[in-house]
Scaffold this motif. Structure first.
Motif, PDB file in Angstrom:
ATOM      1  N   PRO A  66       0.802  -1.227   0.000  1.00 53.76           N
ATOM      2  CA  PRO A  66       0.000   0.000   0.000  1.00 53.76           C
ATOM      3  C   PRO A  66       0.834   1.275   0.000  1.00 53.76           C
ATOM      4  CG  PRO A  66      -0.975  -1.614   1.480  1.00 53.76           C
ATOM      5  CD  PRO A  66       0.345  -2.187   1.023  1.00 53.76           C
ATOM      6  N   HIS A  67       1.985   1.246   0.691  1.00 52.43           N
ATOM      7  CA  HIS A  67       2.808   2.458   0.756  1.00 52.43           C
ATOM      8  C   HIS A  67       3.744   2.569  -0.450  1.00 52.43           C
ATOM      9  CE1 HIS A  67       5.219  -0.754   2.597  1.00 52.43           C
ATOM     10  NE2 HIS A  67       6.279  -0.077   2.219  1.00 52.43           N
ATOM     11  N   LYS A  68       3.662   1.576  -1.384  1.00 49.41           N
ATOM     12  CA  LYS A  68       4.512   1.622  -2.565  1.00 49.41           C
ATOM     13  C   LYS A  68       3.697   1.603  -3.854  1.00 49.41           C
ATOM     14  CE  LYS A  68       8.669  -0.428  -0.516  1.00 49.41           C
ATOM     15  NZ  LYS A  68       9.683  -1.518  -0.616  1.00 49.41           N
ATOM     16  N   LEU A  69       2.486   2.126  -3.781  1.00 46.88           N
ATOM     17  CA  LEU A  69       1.689   2.241  -4.995  1.00 46.88           C
ATOM     18  C   LEU A  69       2.393   3.180  -5.969  1.00 46.88           C
ATOM     19  CD1 LEU A  69      -1.910   2.543  -3.535  1.00 46.88           C
ATOM     20  CD2 LEU A  69      -1.035   0.670  -4.922  1.00 46.88           C
ATOM     21  N   PRO A  70       2.242   2.942  -7.270  1.00 43.37           N
ATOM     22  CA  PRO A  70       2.922   3.808  -8.242  1.00 43.37           C
ATOM     23  C   PRO A  70       2.422   5.247  -8.157  1.00 43.37           C
ATOM     24  CG  PRO A  70       1.308   2.402  -9.330  1.00 43.37           C
ATOM     25  CD  PRO A  70       1.438   1.898  -7.923  1.00 43.37           C
ATOM     26  N   ASP A  86      -4.524  11.001  -6.053  1.00 47.88           N
ATOM     27  CA  ASP A  86      -4.031  10.469  -4.781  1.00 47.88           C
ATOM     28  C   ASP A  86      -4.727   9.132  -4.530  1.00 47.88           C
ATOM     29  OD1 ASP A  86      -2.452  12.715  -4.319  1.00 47.88           O
ATOM     30  OD2 ASP A  86      -4.079  13.762  -3.270  1.00 47.88           O
ATOM     31  N   ILE A  87      -3.955   8.105  -4.201  1.00 42.85           N
ATOM     32  CA  ILE A  87      -4.512   6.765  -4.001  1.00 42.85           C
ATOM     33  C   ILE A  87      -3.919   6.147  -2.748  1.00 42.85           C
ATOM     34  CG2 ILE A  87      -4.736   4.433  -4.949  1.00 42.85           C
ATOM     35  CD1 ILE A  87      -4.621   5.544  -7.708  1.00 42.85           C
ATOM     36  N   PRO A 108     -13.844  10.682   8.672  1.00 45.17           N
ATOM     37  CA  PRO A 108     -13.115  11.949   8.534  1.00 45.17           C
ATOM     38  C   PRO A 108     -12.638  12.169   7.111  1.00 45.17           C
ATOM     39  CG  PRO A 108     -11.760  10.307   9.641  1.00 45.17           C
ATOM     40  CD  PRO A 108     -13.132   9.721   9.542  1.00 45.17           C
ATOM     41  N   ALA A 109     -12.316  13.421   6.820  1.00 44.85           N
ATOM     42  CA  ALA A 109     -11.800  13.757   5.494  1.00 44.85           C
ATOM     43  C   ALA A 109     -10.460  13.071   5.267  1.00 44.85           C
ATOM     44  CB  ALA A 109     -11.669  15.267   5.361  1.00 44.85           C
ATOM     45  N   GLY A 110     -10.120  12.879   4.006  1.00 44.82           N
ATOM     46  CA  GLY A 110      -8.858  12.242   3.676  1.00 44.82           C
ATOM     47  C   GLY A 110      -9.054  10.781   3.320  1.00 44.82           C
ATOM     48  N   LEU A 111      -8.049  10.201   2.703  1.00 41.50           N
ATOM     49  CA  LEU A 111      -8.131   8.814   2.251  1.00 41.50           C
ATOM     50  C   LEU A 111      -7.695   7.828   3.327  1.00 41.50           C
ATOM     51  CD1 LEU A 111      -6.705   9.276  -1.371  1.00 41.50           C
ATOM     52  CD2 LEU A 111      -9.089   9.311  -0.620  1.00 41.50           C
ATOM     53  N   ASP A 112      -6.583   8.131   3.993  1.00 44.40           N
ATOM     54  CA  ASP A 112      -6.106   7.227   5.042  1.00 44.40           C
ATOM     55  C   ASP A 112      -7.117   7.127   6.180  1.00 44.40           C
ATOM     56  OD1 ASP A 112      -3.398   6.286   4.255  1.00 44.40           O
ATOM     57  OD2 ASP A 112      -2.977   8.421   4.191  1.00 44.40           O
ATOM     58  N   GLN A 125     -12.567  -6.538  11.581  1.00 43.03           N
ATOM     59  CA  GLN A 125     -11.983  -7.355  12.647  1.00 43.03           C
ATOM     60  C   GLN A 125     -12.385  -8.827  12.487  1.00 43.03           C
ATOM     61  OE1 GLN A 125      -9.840  -5.741  14.690  1.00 43.03           O
ATOM     62  NE2 GLN A 125     -10.375  -3.975  13.422  1.00 43.03           N
ATOM     63  N   ASP A 126     -11.371  -9.725  12.518  1.00 38.58           N
ATOM     64  CA  ASP A 126     -11.605 -11.180  12.507  1.00 38.58           C
ATOM     65  C   ASP A 126     -12.538 -11.600  11.380  1.00 38.58           C
ATOM     66  OD1 ASP A 126     -10.013 -11.557  14.813  1.00 38.58           O
ATOM     67  OD2 ASP A 126     -11.698 -10.984  16.084  1.00 38.58           O
ATOM     68  N   ARG A 127     -12.259 -11.135  10.180  1.00 37.19           N
ATOM     69  CA  ARG A 127     -13.100 -11.467   9.043  1.00 37.19           C
ATOM     70  C   ARG A 127     -12.798 -12.866   8.533  1.00 37.19           C
ATOM     71  NH1 ARG A 127     -17.301  -8.536   9.275  1.00 37.19           N
ATOM     72  NH2 ARG A 127     -17.781  -9.352   7.197  1.00 37.19           N
ATOM     73  N   GLU A 128     -13.783 -13.488   7.907  1.00 39.68           N
ATOM     74  CA  GLU A 128     -13.630 -14.834   7.361  1.00 39.68           C
ATOM     75  C   GLU A 128     -13.101 -14.821   5.938  1.00 39.68           C
ATOM     76  OE1 GLU A 128     -17.311 -16.872   7.739  1.00 39.68           O
ATOM     77  OE2 GLU A 128     -17.285 -16.890   9.932  1.00 39.68           O
ATOM     78  N   ASP A 129     -12.894 -13.655   5.379  1.00 42.97           N
ATOM     79  CA  ASP A 129     -12.390 -13.533   4.011  1.00 42.97           C
ATOM     80  C   ASP A 129     -11.359 -12.411   3.974  1.00 42.97           C
ATOM     81  OD1 ASP A 129     -12.054 -13.944   1.337  1.00 42.97           O
ATOM     82  OD2 ASP A 129     -14.090 -13.414   0.736  1.00 42.97           O
ATOM     83  N   ASP A 130     -10.542 -12.431   2.921  1.00 42.75           N
ATOM     84  CA  ASP A 130      -9.565 -11.366   2.749  1.00 42.75           C
ATOM     85  C   ASP A 130     -10.270 -10.032   2.497  1.00 42.75           C
ATOM     86  OD1 ASP A 130      -7.817 -13.466   2.852  1.00 42.75           O
ATOM     87  OD2 ASP A 130      -7.426 -13.489   0.701  1.00 42.75           O
ATOM     88  N   ILE A 131      -9.554  -8.955   2.756  1.00 42.12           N
ATOM     89  CA  ILE A 131     -10.079  -7.616   2.526  1.00 42.12           C
ATOM     90  C   ILE A 131      -9.107  -6.863   1.625  1.00 42.12           C
ATOM     91  CG2 ILE A 131     -10.679  -5.390   3.561  1.00 42.12           C
ATOM     92  CD1 ILE A 131     -11.278  -6.933   6.168  1.00 42.12           C
ATOM     93  N   ALA A 132      -9.620  -6.354   0.525  1.00 44.59           N
ATOM     94  CA  ALA A 132      -8.853  -5.435  -0.317  1.00 44.59           C
ATOM     95  C   ALA A 132      -9.655  -4.146  -0.429  1.00 44.59           C
ATOM     96  CB  ALA A 132      -8.595  -6.028  -1.700  1.00 44.59           C
ATOM     97  N   MET A 133      -8.973  -3.016  -0.322  1.00 48.08           N
ATOM     98  CA  MET A 133      -9.633  -1.719  -0.302  1.00 48.08           C
ATOM     99  C   MET A 133      -8.751  -0.707  -1.021  1.00 48.08           C
ATOM    100  SD  MET A 133     -10.596   0.589   3.055  1.00 48.08           S
ATOM    101  CE  MET A 133     -11.460  -0.775   3.796  1.00 48.08           C
ATOM    102  N   LEU A 134      -9.366   0.118  -1.841  1.00 48.59           N
ATOM    103  CA  LEU A 134      -8.634   1.150  -2.556  1.00 48.59           C
ATOM    104  C   LEU A 134      -9.486   2.416  -2.573  1.00 48.59           C
ATOM    105  CD1 LEU A 134      -6.601   0.626  -5.791  1.00 48.59           C
ATOM    106  CD2 LEU A 134      -8.123   2.592  -5.604  1.00 48.59           C
ATOM    107  N   ALA A 135      -8.884   3.528  -2.175  1.00 51.00           N
ATOM    108  CA  ALA A 135      -9.579   4.820  -2.154  1.00 51.00           C
ATOM    109  C   ALA A 135      -8.758   5.835  -2.926  1.00 51.00           C
ATOM    110  CB  ALA A 135      -9.792   5.291  -0.713  1.00 51.00           C
ATOM    111  N   LEU A 136      -9.443   6.718  -3.650  1.00 49.93           N
ATOM    112  CA  LEU A 136      -8.721   7.709  -4.458  1.00 49.93           C
ATOM    113  C   LEU A 136      -9.500   9.022  -4.504  1.00 49.93           C
ATOM    114  CD1 LEU A 136     -10.182   8.139  -7.493  1.00 49.93           C
ATOM    115  CD2 LEU A 136      -9.370   5.806  -7.776  1.00 49.93           C
ATOM    116  N   ARG A 137      -8.785  10.067  -4.893  1.00 51.50           N
ATOM    117  CA  ARG A 137      -9.376  11.370  -5.161  1.00 51.50           C
ATOM    118  C   ARG A 137      -8.462  12.109  -6.114  1.00 51.50           C
ATOM    119  NH1 ARG A 137      -8.343  14.401   0.658  1.00 51.50           N
ATOM    120  NH2 ARG A 137      -6.066  14.418   0.561  1.00 51.50           N
ATOM    121  N   LEU A 138      -8.958  13.174  -6.687  1.00 57.10           N
ATOM    122  CA  LEU A 138      -8.121  13.977  -7.559  1.00 57.10           C
ATOM    123  C   LEU A 138      -7.050  14.668  -6.729  1.00 57.10           C
ATOM    124  CD1 LEU A 138     -10.905  15.586  -9.795  1.00 57.10           C
ATOM    125  CD2 LEU A 138      -9.397  13.667 -10.367  1.00 57.10           C
ATOM    126  N   GLY A 139      -5.809  14.652  -7.232  1.00 61.03           N
ATOM    127  CA  GLY A 139      -4.708  15.216  -6.492  1.00 61.03           C
ATOM    128  C   GLY A 139      -4.358  16.625  -6.921  1.00 61.03           C
TER     129      GLY A 139
END
Length: 355
Positions: free
Chosen positions: A139-143, A149-150, A325-329, A341-355
């Motif tokens: 996540p901290h090495k997205l292109p 902003d992603i 709150p405002a912001g992506l993080d 918390q303690d999910r039975e499946d994997d979680i993938a999440m992606l948030a973006l906005r114009l930078g």
């Protein structure tokens, strides 16, 4: 004390009957006993019994602070790699009753039959996790994508759950920024492997194509050709940073959630059949992002709960996101705190906005 060992791993696995109070030293005794069993079982097959004199057996395994001879019944699985040992104080079997021998032998054999698939599952889960973490961008090495902003989050399922095929991607194309979040149906090493293929195929197709509907169609054909028994969901968005125009192609996935400035949130009206079915794909859904808007994409592992309709969970997510709150993080962290918390499946999440 029962000791299990899979020879595919350098370290044995030990389960020691708990004392009245948990003591770290007990774990060390268990590991020492497991190493001894590993040496005794090396090169042997089937079931065999031996007595280990007290000076060679870790003190305190059976009774705290007491040295005792140990009677070991060692069983090795048919694969020759998984070993289980049943250890008892030698004094308890000093009568040499054949019935005791038979009972210990049957118990050791039953345990190794149960341990073998469990250890194989642990190996497969480790390989699947390694695949996902190796091929998904950190996540901290997205292109760096100009004008956008992603942030991304990836959380594997709990230790008690199986690994799935969740993935995300953020790619530069000739017509803007392409983002994708998807999930291969199923939970296994195969699902994780197909996930890697889909992600690499998407990257390759993006070299000369950016239309999300065309990309979804190509991914659909790829699955039909190489994995005819596999289906997957994916949501693709193409964002033009200059105009804020967004084109969405959805293949059976949760649609993107668009958060407007001021607290409003709605799901994009984008739907379509799963990948792998060969069905006609609908036209792209279009919308426009303003500079203060955010777009959120997730896999269903974040919110899906047995016994609760997915539509109900989606509405709960929409309400929580609208109040985040405002912001992506901050948005991602709040939603993970609420639902992840303690999910039975994997979680993938992606948030973006114009930078």
């Amino acid at each position: 004390v029962a000791l299990g060992h899979d020879r595919r791993h350098p370290e044995p696995v030990a389960e020691v009957a708990p004392q009245r109070q948990h003591q770290p030293a007990g774990a060390h005794r268990g590991q020492a006993a497991a190493r001894l069993v590993t040496r005794l079982a090396e090169g042997r097959t089937g079931v065999h019994t031996t007595v280990v004199p007290a000076p060679l057996w870790p003190a305190g395994v059976f009774r705290a602070g007491v040295e005792e001879d140990a009677r070991l019944t060692v069983a090795t699985a048919q694969d020759g790699r998984t070993t289980v040992c049943l250890a008892t104080p030698a004094r308890s079997t000093a009568t040499g009753d054949p019935a005791d021998d038979g009972l210990c032998t049957r118990l050791a054999q039953a345990t190794v039959l149960a341990a073998e698939p469990l250890l194989m599952y642990q190996v497969e889960r480790h390989v699947a996790l390694t695949l996902q973490r190796s091929f998904l961008p950190r996540p901290h090495k997205l292109p760096h994508l100009p004008g956008v902003d992603i942030v991304a989050r990836y959380v594997p399922a709990s230790e008690q759950a199986e690994i799935g095929g969740d993935f995300y991607a953020a790619l530069r194309t000739r017509d803007g920024v392409l983002t994708a979040v998807g999930d291969v149906v199923g939970h296994s090493l195969d699902a994780a492997t197909v996930m890697v293929e889909i992600r690499h195929a998407l990257r390759a197709y993006c070299v000369d194509e950016s239309d999300p509907v065309v990309l979804a169609t190509r991914l659909d054909r790829m699955l039909q050709e190489y994995h005819p028994d596999v289906t997957a969901t994916v949501c693709l968005t193409l964002l033009d940073p200059g105009s804020g125009r967004v084109r969405i192609a959805n293949a059976g996935h949760i649609p993107p959630l668009i958060l407007r400035d001021g607290g409003g949130a709605r799901y994009a009206d984008a739907c379509g059949p799963l990948l792998g079915l060969g069905l006609e794909r609908p036209p792209a859904t279009e919308c426009r992002l303003h500079p203060t808007d955010r777009l959120l994409m997730i896999t269903d592992g974040l919110i899906e709960t047995r016994g609760i309709p997915l539509t109900t969970s989606m509405e709960q997510l929409r309400t929580a996101a609208a109040g985040a709150p405002a912001g992506l993080d901050g948005l991602c962290d709040v939603l993970l705190g609420c639902f992840g918390q303690d999910r039975e499946d994997d979680i993938a999440m992606l948030a973006l906005r114009l930078g």
